[in-house]
Write a protein that holds these residues in place. Structure first.
Motif, PDB file in Angstrom:
ATOM      1  N   LEU A 112      36.789 -21.837  61.549  1.00 40.73           N
ATOM      2  CA  LEU A 112      35.944 -22.811  62.044  1.00 40.73           C
ATOM      3  C   LEU A 112      34.497 -22.468  61.850  1.00 40.73           C
ATOM      4  CD1 LEU A 112      37.935 -24.578  64.946  1.00 40.73           C
ATOM      5  CD2 LEU A 112      38.171 -24.745  62.492  1.00 40.73           C
ATOM      6  N   PRO A 113      33.478 -23.376  61.251  1.00 43.33           N
ATOM      7  CA  PRO A 113      32.166 -23.059  61.427  1.00 43.33           C
ATOM      8  C   PRO A 113      31.539 -23.111  62.736  1.00 43.33           C
ATOM      9  CG  PRO A 113      32.697 -25.196  60.355  1.00 43.33           C
ATOM     10  CD  PRO A 113      33.976 -24.821  60.789  1.00 43.33           C
ATOM     11  N   HIS A 114      31.565 -22.039  63.344  1.00 42.45           N
ATOM     12  CA  HIS A 114      31.023 -22.104  64.860  1.00 42.45           C
ATOM     13  C   HIS A 114      30.404 -20.878  65.048  1.00 42.45           C
ATOM     14  CE1 HIS A 114      30.931 -22.727  69.248  1.00 42.45           C
ATOM     15  NE2 HIS A 114      31.020 -24.029  69.165  1.00 42.45           N
ATOM     16  N   ARG A 115      29.490 -20.723  65.912  1.00 46.18           N
ATOM     17  CA  ARG A 115      28.795 -19.497  66.328  1.00 46.18           C
ATOM     18  C   ARG A 115      29.737 -18.459  67.075  1.00 46.18           C
ATOM     19  NH1 ARG A 115      24.481 -23.030  67.786  1.00 46.18           N
ATOM     20  NH2 ARG A 115      22.461 -22.502  66.264  1.00 46.18           N
ATOM     21  N   ASP A 116      30.646 -19.050  67.596  1.00 44.30           N
ATOM     22  CA  ASP A 116      31.860 -18.067  68.367  1.00 44.30           C
ATOM     23  C   ASP A 116      33.043 -17.641  67.388  1.00 44.30           C
ATOM     24  OD1 ASP A 116      30.568 -17.667  70.867  1.00 44.30           O
ATOM     25  OD2 ASP A 116      31.214 -19.935  71.357  1.00 44.30           O
ATOM     26  N   ASN A 117      32.932 -18.008  66.290  1.00 45.33           N
ATOM     27  CA  ASN A 117      34.060 -17.652  65.088  1.00 45.33           C
ATOM     28  C   ASN A 117      35.266 -17.968  65.687  1.00 45.33           C
ATOM     29  OD1 ASN A 117      32.185 -16.215  63.171  1.00 45.33           O
ATOM     30  ND2 ASN A 117      31.725 -14.811  65.116  1.00 45.33           N
ATOM     31  N   TYR A 118      35.596 -19.243  65.961  1.00 44.31           N
ATOM     32  CA  TYR A 118      36.997 -19.730  66.242  1.00 44.31           C
ATOM     33  C   TYR A 118      37.876 -19.563  64.964  1.00 44.31           C
ATOM     34  CZ  TYR A 118      35.181 -21.223  70.873  1.00 44.31           C
ATOM     35  OH  TYR A 118      34.540 -21.398  72.038  1.00 44.31           O
ATOM     36  N   SER A 119      39.156 -19.605  65.201  1.00 40.80           N
ATOM     37  CA  SER A 119      40.185 -19.862  64.360  1.00 40.80           C
ATOM     38  C   SER A 119      41.314 -20.393  64.892  1.00 40.80           C
ATOM     39  CB  SER A 119      40.645 -18.578  63.745  1.00 40.80           C
ATOM     40  OG  SER A 119      40.068 -17.886  62.568  1.00 40.80           O
ATOM     41  N   ALA A 120      41.861 -21.476  64.104  1.00 37.45           N
ATOM     42  CA  ALA A 120      43.155 -22.155  64.593  1.00 37.45           C
ATOM     43  C   ALA A 120      44.081 -21.721  63.764  1.00 37.45           C
ATOM     44  CB  ALA A 120      42.853 -23.592  64.567  1.00 37.45           C
ATOM     45  N   VAL A 121      45.081 -20.769  63.976  1.00 37.01           N
ATOM     46  CA  VAL A 121      46.170 -20.194  63.134  1.00 37.01           C
ATOM     47  C   VAL A 121      47.492 -20.909  63.464  1.00 37.01           C
ATOM     48  CG1 VAL A 121      46.967 -18.006  62.232  1.00 37.01           C
ATOM     49  CG2 VAL A 121      44.844 -18.391  63.294  1.00 37.01           C
ATOM     50  N   ALA A 122      48.238 -21.374  62.354  1.00 42.15           N
ATOM     51  CA  ALA A 122      49.570 -21.810  62.603  1.00 42.15           C
ATOM     52  C   ALA A 122      50.389 -21.135  61.641  1.00 42.15           C
ATOM     53  CB  ALA A 122      49.440 -23.227  62.080  1.00 42.15           C
ATOM     54  N   TYR A 123      51.553 -20.748  62.250  1.00 42.06           N
ATOM     55  CA  TYR A 123      52.580 -19.690  61.590  1.00 42.06           C
ATOM     56  C   TYR A 123      53.815 -20.341  61.647  1.00 42.06           C
ATOM     57  CZ  TYR A 123      49.465 -16.340  63.929  1.00 42.06           C
ATOM     58  OH  TYR A 123      48.350 -15.505  64.465  1.00 42.06           O
ATOM     59  N   PHE A 124      54.566 -20.317  60.318  1.00 37.46           N
ATOM     60  CA  PHE A 124      56.009 -21.005  59.991  1.00 37.46           C
ATOM     61  C   PHE A 124      56.621 -19.769  59.605  1.00 37.46           C
ATOM     62  CE2 PHE A 124      52.268 -23.961  59.466  1.00 37.46           C
ATOM     63  CZ  PHE A 124      52.805 -24.819  60.115  1.00 37.46           C
ATOM     64  N   ALA A 125      58.125 -19.976  59.482  1.00 34.47           N
ATOM     65  CA  ALA A 125      58.884 -18.889  59.243  1.00 34.47           C
ATOM     66  C   ALA A 125      60.111 -19.530  58.099  1.00 34.47           C
ATOM     67  CB  ALA A 125      59.708 -18.225  60.440  1.00 34.47           C
ATOM     68  N   ALA A 126      60.295 -18.640  57.143  1.00 29.30           N
ATOM     69  CA  ALA A 126      61.594 -18.991  56.309  1.00 29.30           C
ATOM     70  C   ALA A 126      62.586 -17.797  56.757  1.00 29.30           C
ATOM     71  CB  ALA A 126      61.073 -18.685  54.968  1.00 29.30           C
ATOM     72  N   THR A 127      63.520 -18.266  57.523  1.00 25.90           N
ATOM     73  CA  THR A 127      64.547 -17.482  57.996  1.00 25.90           C
ATOM     74  C   THR A 127      65.783 -17.318  56.950  1.00 25.90           C
ATOM     75  OG1 THR A 127      65.588 -19.349  59.184  1.00 25.90           O
ATOM     76  CG2 THR A 127      64.208 -18.028  60.407  1.00 25.90           C
ATOM     77  N   GLU A 128      65.681 -18.008  55.818  1.00 27.55           N
ATOM     78  CA  GLU A 128      66.682 -17.784  54.783  1.00 27.55           C
ATOM     79  C   GLU A 128      65.761 -17.269  53.582  1.00 27.55           C
ATOM     80  OE1 GLU A 128      68.871 -21.359  54.293  1.00 27.55           O
ATOM     81  OE2 GLU A 128      69.545 -21.319  56.613  1.00 27.55           O
TER      82      GLU A 128
END
Length: 301
Positions: A112-128
């Motif tokens: 995200l464009p912010h002075r405090d360098n935020y990140s929103a991170v989404a994780y997904f998995a392929a189990t097969e």
């Protein structure tokens, strides 16, 4: 390879889901937390899209929802799954250190464009195993040109003030690599896409505006690979995440050994570009104020 319903989840999955700075919550009570929205909330290219241009509600997810991180750092956060402090990486290595096979992880890091360098991170998995020759397989094996032309994001503002919903639209859709600078990091059992939202003046302005209301916003974001031929249709969602009423103070601090710190002049120039983009956004919105609304936003790709 559908999303998990949570009833038969492994312990390591529950650890990843619950280990972030904001809790995993039920869809109907997601406040200051994250969850998985229903796939049918998103419209994707239908089976006959090339001839009828009709979009249909998405079916099940291809990947299993795994986790969400709300983090910030002294510099822009990148290559999270290569970082030795990555909580997701450490849980998986602990769980599968004696196994010949690991789940394949997809991470989408929205910087995200912010002075405090935020990140929103989404994780997904392929189990097969990912099917040979499938669109996912071709994306993973494709070059950067292919990745840039195919990875798509859909964003819905579920709840928020009018000004933010007006700026984003009813359902914002974009090919990420065409609109924003992205970095694609591949490993033995993962792929990470770092999306620099600050690389677009207009996107910066919209996110800068939305951040002022972040504690009141509920946002759904889905990721998919665009279908461009009949054989690739209908489109299928890789995964989706909903985050709601995030508190900036709840973001988990993250130090990175390899982080690149912007100079003061670079930071000043960057914030000026956001200001220009915000001005352009407001100007465009004002010019459209007198147009008669028909109750629908036109989707653009």
């Amino acid at each position: 390879m559908a999303g998990s319903d949570g009833k038969n989840e492994s312990e390591w999955i529950r650890r990843v889901k619950s280990g972030g700075a904001v809790p995993f919550l039920e869809q109907d009570s997601c406040q200051n937390g994250w969850t998985t929205p229903s796939a049918d909330k998103f419209l994707v290219r239908g089976p006959n899209y090339l001839s009828d241009r009709v979009k249909t509600p998405a079916g099940d997810f291809l990947l299993m929802p795994l986790g969400f991180d709300w983090v910030k750092g002294p510099a822009k956060i990148s290559e999270i799954l290569n970082d030795p402090t990555s909580r997701v990486k450490n849980v998986i290595e602990e769980e599968f250190h004696n196994s010949e096979t690991k789940p394949f992880i997809w991470a989408f890091n929205l910087q995200l464009p912010h002075r405090d360098n935020y990140s929103a991170v989404a994780y997904f998995a392929a189990t097969e195993p990912i099917p040979e020759g499938s669109l996912m397989d071709r994306f993973l094996k494709g070059d950067e040109v292919f990745k840039k032309s195919r990875l798509k994001l859909i964003a819905n503002i579920v709840k928020g003030p009018w000004i933010v919903r007006k700026a984003v639209g009813e359902q914002a859709i974009c090919i990420i690599g065409r609109a924003l600078s992205c970095k694609y990091i591949s490993g033995e059992s993962f792929v990470e896409i770092d999306v620099d939202i600050g690389s677009s003046m207009v996107a910066s302005a919209i996110v800068h505006l939305a951040f002022g209301y972040i504690t009141t916003l509920t946002v759904d974001i889905a990721f998919l690979i665009e279908g461009q031929t009949e054989a690739e249709l209908p489109e299928q969602l890789l995964g989706a995440v909903r985050f709601s009423e995030l508190q900036p103070d709840s973001a988990m601090p993250m130090e990175q050994c390899s982080a690149t710190i912007c100079t003061n002049s670079e930071r000043s120039s960057w914030w000026k570009s956001i200001g220009h983009g915000f001005s352009n956004l407001i100007h465009q919105d004002s010019a459209n104020m007198d147009r008669k609304e028909d109750g629908k936003d036109v989707q653009k790709q």
